[in-house]
Design an enzyme around this catalytic site. Structure first.
Site, PDB file in Angstrom:
ATOM      1  N   ASP A   1     -29.666  28.984  40.157  1.00 34.06           N
ATOM      2  CA  ASP A   1     -28.327  29.060  39.546  1.00 34.06           C
ATOM      3  C   ASP A   1     -28.384  28.324  38.198  1.00 34.06           C
ATOM      4  O   ASP A   1     -29.322  27.575  37.926  1.00 34.06           O
ATOM      5  CB  ASP A   1     -27.293  28.374  40.456  1.00 34.06           C
ATOM      6  CG  ASP A   1     -25.882  28.955  40.281  1.00 34.06           C
ATOM      7  OD1 ASP A   1     -25.413  29.653  41.194  1.00 34.06           O
ATOM      8  OD2 ASP A   1     -25.262  28.705  39.218  1.00 34.06           O
TER       9      ASP A   1
ATOM     10  N   ASP B   1     -31.247  30.853  34.521  1.00 35.16           N
ATOM     11  CA  ASP B   1     -30.151  31.582  33.874  1.00 35.16           C
ATOM     12  C   ASP B   1     -30.545  33.056  33.844  1.00 35.16           C
ATOM     13  O   ASP B   1     -31.482  33.443  33.135  1.00 35.16           O
ATOM     14  CB  ASP B   1     -29.959  31.037  32.443  1.00 35.16           C
ATOM     15  CG  ASP B   1     -28.850  31.776  31.706  1.00 35.16           C
ATOM     16  OD1 ASP B   1     -28.362  32.825  32.188  1.00 35.16           O
ATOM     17  OD2 ASP B   1     -28.477  31.300  30.614  1.00 35.16           O
ATOM     18  N   VAL B   2     -29.837  33.888  34.607  1.00 32.05           N
ATOM     19  CA  VAL B   2     -30.247  35.285  34.724  1.00 32.05           C
ATOM     20  C   VAL B   2     -29.979  36.118  33.471  1.00 32.05           C
ATOM     21  O   VAL B   2     -30.397  37.277  33.412  1.00 32.05           O
ATOM     22  CB  VAL B   2     -29.611  35.975  35.960  1.00 32.05           C
ATOM     23  CG1 VAL B   2     -30.076  35.338  37.257  1.00 32.05           C
ATOM     24  CG2 VAL B   2     -28.090  36.023  35.865  1.00 32.05           C
TER      25      VAL B   2
ATOM     26  N   ASN C   1     -28.034  38.384  42.989  1.00 32.93           N
ATOM     27  CA  ASN C   1     -26.610  38.160  43.264  1.00 32.93           C
ATOM     28  C   ASN C   1     -25.837  37.582  42.083  1.00 32.93           C
ATOM     29  O   ASN C   1     -24.649  37.860  41.922  1.00 32.93           O
ATOM     30  CB  ASN C   1     -26.523  37.213  44.479  1.00 32.93           C
ATOM     31  CG  ASN C   1     -25.154  36.618  44.639  1.00 32.93           C
ATOM     32  OD1 ASN C   1     -24.219  37.293  45.056  1.00 32.93           O
ATOM     33  ND2 ASN C   1     -25.023  35.331  44.303  1.00 32.93           N
TER      34      ASN C   1
ATOM     35  N   TYR D   1     -17.381  45.103  33.322  1.00 29.03           N
ATOM     36  CA  TYR D   1     -17.959  44.690  34.619  1.00 29.03           C
ATOM     37  C   TYR D   1     -18.112  45.908  35.528  1.00 29.03           C
ATOM     38  O   TYR D   1     -19.163  46.081  36.174  1.00 29.03           O
ATOM     39  CB  TYR D   1     -17.033  43.645  35.241  1.00 29.03           C
ATOM     40  CG  TYR D   1     -17.380  43.173  36.631  1.00 29.03           C
ATOM     41  CD1 TYR D   1     -18.146  42.025  36.840  1.00 29.03           C
ATOM     42  CD2 TYR D   1     -16.896  43.837  37.764  1.00 29.03           C
ATOM     43  CE1 TYR D   1     -18.428  41.564  38.125  1.00 29.03           C
ATOM     44  CE2 TYR D   1     -17.173  43.389  39.046  1.00 29.03           C
ATOM     45  CZ  TYR D   1     -17.930  42.251  39.227  1.00 29.03           C
ATOM     46  OH  TYR D   1     -18.202  41.799  40.506  1.00 29.03           O
TER      47      TYR D   1
ATOM     48  N   LYS E   1     -21.566  47.267  37.074  1.00 32.48           N
ATOM     49  CA  LYS E   1     -21.788  47.330  38.526  1.00 32.48           C
ATOM     50  C   LYS E   1     -22.146  48.756  38.962  1.00 32.48           C
ATOM     51  O   LYS E   1     -22.903  48.949  39.910  1.00 32.48           O
ATOM     52  CB  LYS E   1     -20.564  46.819  39.283  1.00 32.48           C
ATOM     53  CG  LYS E   1     -20.369  45.299  39.195  1.00 32.48           C
ATOM     54  CD  LYS E   1     -21.513  44.518  39.848  1.00 32.48           C
ATOM     55  CE  LYS E   1     -21.194  43.044  40.004  1.00 32.48           C
ATOM     56  NZ  LYS E   1     -22.341  42.265  40.534  1.00 32.48           N
TER      57      LYS E   1
ATOM     58  N   THR F   1     -14.054  33.877  46.701  1.00 36.47           N
ATOM     59  CA  THR F   1     -15.015  32.941  46.107  1.00 36.47           C
ATOM     60  C   THR F   1     -14.428  32.411  44.797  1.00 36.47           C
ATOM     61  O   THR F   1     -13.292  32.720  44.451  1.00 36.47           O
ATOM     62  CB  THR F   1     -16.345  33.653  45.795  1.00 36.47           C
ATOM     63  OG1 THR F   1     -16.108  34.575  44.717  1.00 36.47           O
ATOM     64  CG2 THR F   1     -16.897  34.411  46.993  1.00 36.47           C
TER      65      THR F   1
HETATM   66  N1  LIG Z   1     -16.072  37.780  45.136  1.00 36.55           N
HETATM   67  C1  LIG Z   1     -15.843  39.088  45.073  1.00 36.55           C
HETATM   68  O1  LIG Z   1     -14.752  39.565  45.419  1.00 36.55           O
HETATM   69  C2  LIG Z   1     -16.927  40.006  44.593  1.00 36.55           C
HETATM   70  C3  LIG Z   1     -16.680  41.389  44.694  1.00 36.55           C
HETATM   71  C4  LIG Z   1     -17.656  42.270  44.270  1.00 36.55           C
HETATM   72  C5  LIG Z   1     -18.847  41.789  43.767  1.00 36.55           C
HETATM   73  N2  LIG Z   1     -19.050  40.440  43.666  1.00 36.55           N
HETATM   74  C6  LIG Z   1     -20.318  39.992  43.126  1.00 36.55           C
HETATM   75  O2  LIG Z   1     -20.893  39.057  44.010  1.00 36.55           O
HETATM   76  C7  LIG Z   1     -21.786  38.213  43.262  1.00 36.55           C
HETATM   77  C8  LIG Z   1     -21.522  36.762  43.607  1.00 36.55           C
HETATM   78  O3  LIG Z   1     -20.226  36.427  43.177  1.00 36.55           O
HETATM   79  P1  LIG Z   1     -19.290  35.375  43.947  1.00 36.55           P
HETATM   80  O4  LIG Z   1     -18.049  36.093  44.291  1.00 36.55           O
HETATM   81  O5  LIG Z   1     -20.048  34.672  45.002  1.00 36.55           O
HETATM   82  O6  LIG Z   1     -18.917  34.415  42.733  1.00 36.55           O
HETATM   83  P2  LIG Z   1     -19.097  32.844  42.510  1.00 36.55           P
HETATM   84  O7  LIG Z   1     -18.470  32.566  41.190  1.00 36.55           O
HETATM   85  O8  LIG Z   1     -18.611  32.085  43.697  1.00 36.55           O
HETATM   86  O9  LIG Z   1     -20.683  32.654  42.428  1.00 36.55           O
HETATM   87  C9  LIG Z   1     -21.431  33.161  41.356  1.00 36.55           C
HETATM   88  C10 LIG Z   1     -22.577  32.205  41.076  1.00 36.55           C
HETATM   89  O10 LIG Z   1     -23.355  32.782  40.016  1.00 36.55           O
HETATM   90  C11 LIG Z   1     -23.687  31.746  39.122  1.00 36.55           C
HETATM   91  N3  LIG Z   1     -23.954  32.274  37.799  1.00 36.55           N
HETATM   92  C12 LIG Z   1     -23.064  32.721  36.871  1.00 36.55           C
HETATM   93  N4  LIG Z   1     -23.706  33.060  35.739  1.00 36.55           N
HETATM   94  C13 LIG Z   1     -25.024  32.847  35.960  1.00 36.55           C
HETATM   95  C14 LIG Z   1     -26.186  32.986  35.165  1.00 36.55           C
HETATM   96  N5  LIG Z   1     -26.129  33.409  33.901  1.00 36.55           N
HETATM   97  N6  LIG Z   1     -27.379  32.690  35.738  1.00 36.55           N
HETATM   98  C15 LIG Z   1     -27.460  32.229  36.999  1.00 36.55           C
HETATM   99  N7  LIG Z   1     -26.393  32.028  37.786  1.00 36.55           N
HETATM  100  C16 LIG Z   1     -25.183  32.341  37.271  1.00 36.55           C
HETATM  101  C17 LIG Z   1     -22.486  30.818  39.131  1.00 36.55           C
HETATM  102  O11 LIG Z   1     -22.830  29.520  38.646  1.00 36.55           O
HETATM  103  C18 LIG Z   1     -22.099  30.825  40.598  1.00 36.55           C
HETATM  104  O12 LIG Z   1     -22.765  29.811  41.313  1.00 36.55           O
HETATM  105  C19 LIG Z   1     -21.581  38.595  41.809  1.00 36.55           C
HETATM  106  O13 LIG Z   1     -22.579  39.511  41.422  1.00 36.55           O
HETATM  107  C20 LIG Z   1     -20.236  39.271  41.807  1.00 36.55           C
HETATM  108  O14 LIG Z   1     -20.100  40.139  40.720  1.00 36.55           O
HETATM  109  C21 LIG Z   1     -18.117  39.540  44.072  1.00 36.55           C
END
Ligand SMILES: NC(=O)c1ccc[n+]([C@@H]2O[C@H](COP(=O)([O-])OP(=O)(O)OC[C@H]3O[C@@H](n4cnc5c(N)ncnc54)[C@H](O)[C@@H]3O)[C@@H](O)[C@H]2O)c1
Length: 290
Positions: A36, A59-60, A86, A152, A156, A187
């Site tokens: 992360d 950092d992705v 993720n 976004y 996706k 989240t």
């Molecule tokens: N929560 C939802 O409803 C939802 C729905 C569809 C898809 N998603 C996807 O699920 C995945 C996880 O999201 P989440 O809901 O757990 O969010 P979250 O914000 O709780 O977690 C995301 C994590 O990614 C990290 N991050 C952000 N930018 C980064 C970077 N450049 N390099 C490395 N790490 C980085 C953040 O620090 C955080 O720890 C994402 O791809 C998101 O798009 C989430």
């Protein structure tokens, strides 16, 4: 212990879906490289999780950083078995008539290119590993508009197509590639993207949970574990015949318009039903006069 002896990479592991997935993989025997940009959150996870969780800063949006993560995991354990791409965030919020080129590029780098290079730099360490598997996070936003900002959603949707293309490219190496499409999962992604201050986050999360449970057939808010379980399935031997596909885990939000599943909203066809009743009554009347 589905992942005993396996090396698993999770990006974006400091929070939400990534954190829950890292915990699950580690509980089930994997050595988990939890990466992360959030160093404090990632280190806390590594210290508190049950099992072998190692935090690596990554950092992705930076392909060199992704390569360093994959190389480190392989050099510490001998190879990589599972990659869970993720990490992401909500990206730029303007609509298509207002977004700037740098906002568009930033979102694509974070949401789509990150997954491409998560695959690109892991695969050299996955070849020849039995059961090698990659899982990418897409979203219900890939299904159509209305779930997220436009950039976004487009990124996706790209993750879904990338998943299929990668499954084809990597079949010759027996590496399976699948995606998961979460619905509304409670989240930090919403509060981060809306820039909600720390002291309001719990209230905001309550509102989001209520809003999502009202908007879908399954009457509860989605939780990170709902997605982690799906990811673990796709990564496991139980999914050995599954590649190039995507699993929607969304409480049914994409099944169809509300009137399909909510009796209180089933007003759309009321006129049609009334007409059918009248037609039956007329037919019955004609029958009795004969
Ligand atoms: N929560 C939802 O409803 C939802 C729905 C569809 C898809 N998603 C996807 O699920 C995945 C996880 O999201 P989440 O809901 O757990 O969010 P979250 O914000 O709780 O977690 C995301 C994590 O990614 C990290 N991050 C952000 N930018 C980064 C970077 N450049 N390099 C490395 N790490 C980085 C953040 O620090 C955080 O720890 C994402 O791809 C998101 O798009 C989430």
């Amino acid at each position: 212990m589905r992942f005993s002896g396996k090396t698993v990479i999770v990006t974006g592991a400091a929070s939400g879906i990534g954190a829950e997935s890292a915990r699950l993989f580690a509980r089930e025997g994997a050595v988990v490289f939890a990466s992360d940009i959030d160093r404090a959150g990632g280190e806390m996870l590594a210290n508190e999780a049950q099992g072998d969780v190692r935090f690596v800063h990554c950092d992705v949006t930076n392909p060199a950083s992704i390569k360093a993560l994959m190389d480190q995991a392989a050099s510490e354990t001998g190879g990589i078995d599972v990659v869970f791409n993720n990490a992401a965030a909500g990206g730029a919020r303007p609509s298509i008539d207002e977004i700037e080129p740098e906002e568009w590029d930033m979102t694509m780098d974070l949401v789509l290119r990150s997954v491409a290079f998560g695959i690109r730099y892991a695969v050299p360490h996955m070849k020849g590993r039995p059961g090698a598997s990659i899982v990418n996070v897409s979203s219900v936003a890939a299904v159509g508009p209305g779930y997220s900002p436009t950039a976004y959603a487009v990124a996706k949707a790209g993750v879904l197509h990338l998943t299929k293309c990668a499954a084809a490219d990597l079949a010759q190496h027996s590496i399976r590639v699948n995606a998961v499409q979460p619905g509304f999962i409670n989240t930090n992604i919403f509060t981060t993207s809306m820039e909600v201050p720390e002291e309001m986050k719990d209230t905001a999360k309550g509102i989001i949970a209520q809003m999502s449970s009202n908007a879908q057939p399954v009457k509860r808010g989605g939780q990170p574990l709902d997605i982690a379980e799906a990811v673990a399935y796709l990564a496991s031997e139980a999914a050995g015949f599954v590649t190039g596909t995507s699993l929607i885990v969304d409480g049914g939000i994409t099944v169809g318009p509300r009137h399909c599943w909510d009796p209180e909203e089933a007003t759309l066809f009321e006129g049609l039903e009334k007409m059918e009743e009248e037609a039956k009554a007329v037919a019955a009347g004609q029958g009795s006069s004969n």
